[in-house]
Design a protein around this motif. Structure first.
Motif, short mmCIF file in Angstrom:
data_model
loop_
_atom_site.label_atom_id
_atom_site.label_comp_id
_atom_site.label_asym_id
_atom_site.label_seq_id
_atom_site.Cartn_x
_atom_site.Cartn_y
_atom_site.Cartn_z
N TYR A 1 -1.93 0.63 4.12
CA TYR A 1 -0.99 -0.50 4.04
C TYR A 1 -1.71 -1.81 4.31
O TYR A 1 -1.49 -2.81 3.60
N GLU A 2 -2.57 -1.82 5.32
CA GLU A 2 -3.30 -3.05 5.67
C GLU A 2 -4.19 -3.53 4.53
O GLU A 2 -4.41 -4.74 4.37
N LEU A 3 -4.66 -2.59 3.70
CA LEU A 3 -5.53 -2.94 2.58
C LEU A 3 -4.77 -3.20 1.28
O LEU A 3 -5.39 -3.38 0.24
N ASN B 1 0.80 -0.21 -1.61
CA ASN B 1 2.25 -0.30 -1.40
C ASN B 1 2.98 0.93 -1.92
O ASN B 1 4.20 1.04 -1.77
N PHE B 2 2.24 1.87 -2.52
CA PHE B 2 2.88 3.07 -3.07
C PHE B 2 2.52 4.28 -2.23
O PHE B 2 1.34 4.64 -2.08
N TYR C 1 6.80 -1.23 9.11
CA TYR C 1 6.72 -2.34 8.15
C TYR C 1 8.07 -2.64 7.52
O TYR C 1 8.98 -1.83 7.54
N SER C 2 8.15 -3.84 6.95
CA SER C 2 9.36 -4.24 6.25
C SER C 2 9.65 -3.26 5.12
O SER C 2 8.75 -2.95 4.33
N GLY D 1 14.08 8.85 7.18
CA GLY D 1 14.66 7.84 8.06
C GLY D 1 14.92 6.53 7.35
O GLY D 1 14.71 5.45 7.92
N THR D 2 15.41 6.60 6.12
CA THR D 2 15.64 5.40 5.34
C THR D 2 16.98 5.47 4.63
O THR D 2 17.57 6.56 4.51
#
Length: 323
Positions: A41-43, A46-47, A68-69, A109-110
């Motif tokens: 994620y930091e790099l 997004n998938f 994260y958002s 959890g979404t």
């Protein structure tokens, strides 16, 4: 990081995605899995891809990404394989799709799944039933997009025709296996069909279960601590441990060295040469592996390099489709 549209949809996914097959929730410790996801994620990745059939992976991935958002990443999962012994606890019936979507939402959890994928084709369920169920879940906001995995060109064409006839939301992706050794999607018209119908390709096993990292050498013992040495994960990789494949890997490694890159970066760049590919899903047990693999997006292969690569790969006999 670079991003590509997923098929004809407006959804943009990172050229390299992170998956959880045979790793998170099973062979890799939870701590290591979380470290890999955070590094990805930091790099700019997004998938993130998982499945209800990957033991414990949905829970680990969902809880980690909560840091994260929700709008900043694309969360994908799948269904098809048995989730119990009952006759309706498998496949792509409306009952199984609806029940498994609810179960995945809880494990992740979404409130919604970005991409919900049919893990295989279900010959026992009418395609119309499957597509209507997916469309209903989209209307309810429980899933945003729908896709498939390992469907043939004919199956994709059939689904597309039904969606158009019934004015249903179209499928936007297909997730097949694709790497330098397993190329049935080229031979069997899957790439062309996906392009024609507007499906983006999200390919898995782009490094052939680690063979295309160069860690396995012809005539040498399997290194300790590798996927091939792990009885939990070596079922798939064993099919690659052939003399012709390993000899080919040596030649590919030499090419990568001449290009000033690693074999894994070379192999990923070879995948991303295909315009129809939206994202290549890597698996990782250590953050440093992610850092190395993501450098592949900067490597551009010239026609001459691709031609030379094809000469090397021509010595490999075809692998059977993974269905």
């Amino acid at each position: 990081m670079k991003y590509r549209k997923l098929g004809r949809s407006g959804l943009k996914v990172s050229e390299i995605g992170l998956g959880s097959w045979l790793t998170y929730g099973s062979a890799t410790s939870e701590e290591a899995a979380r470290a890999c996801m955070h590094k990805a994620y930091e790099l700019g990745v997004n998938f993130f891809d998982t499945s209800n059939s990957y033991t414990g992976a949905e829970e680990v991935m969902g809880s980690t990404l909560k840091s994260y958002s929700r709008s900043s990443y694309v969360l994908a999962t799948k269904l098809f394989f048995p989730q119990g012994s009952g006759p309706n606890e498998r496949g792509l019936s409306r009952k199984h799709i609806v029940e498994q979507c609810e179960a995945s939402l809880k494990r992740l959890g979404t409130d919604y799944i970005d991409l919900y994928q049919c893990h295989r084709f279900d010959s026992e369920t009418p395609v119309e039933e499957t597509l209507r169920a997916l469309d209903d879940l989209q209307a309810q906001g429980k899933i945003l997009y729908a896709g498939v995995s390992e469907w043939t060109a004919a199956q994709i064409a059939e689904a597309s025709g039904i969606s158009k006839r019934l004015n249903l939301r179209p499928l936007i992706s297909n997730q097949p296996i694709y790497n330098m050794f397993e190329r049935y999607i080229e031979r069997e018209g899957v790439i062309e069909q996906c392009e024609q119908e507007g499906l983006g390709l999200i390919v898995f096993s782009p490094l052939a279960q680690g063979i295309l990292t160069g860690k396995y050498k012809p005539g040498q013992q399997i290194p300790e601590g590798t996927r091939a040495a792990n009885n939990q994960t070596n079922g798939v990789i064993n099919s690659y441990l052939r003399e012709d494949v390993l000899q080919c890997t040596v030649q590919l490694s030499e090419m990568a060295n001449e290009l000033g890159t690693t074999l894994s970066q070379f192999a990923l760049a070879w995948i991303l040469r295909q315009p129809a590919v939206s994202s290549a899903i890597i698996g990782s047990s250590r953050p440093v592996q992610i850092e190395e693999n993501l450098k592949a997006i900067e490597l551009k292969l010239t026609p001459d390099i691709i031609s030379e690569t094809e000469k090397i790969l021509s010595s490999i006999s075809h692998f059977a489709p993974m269905r």
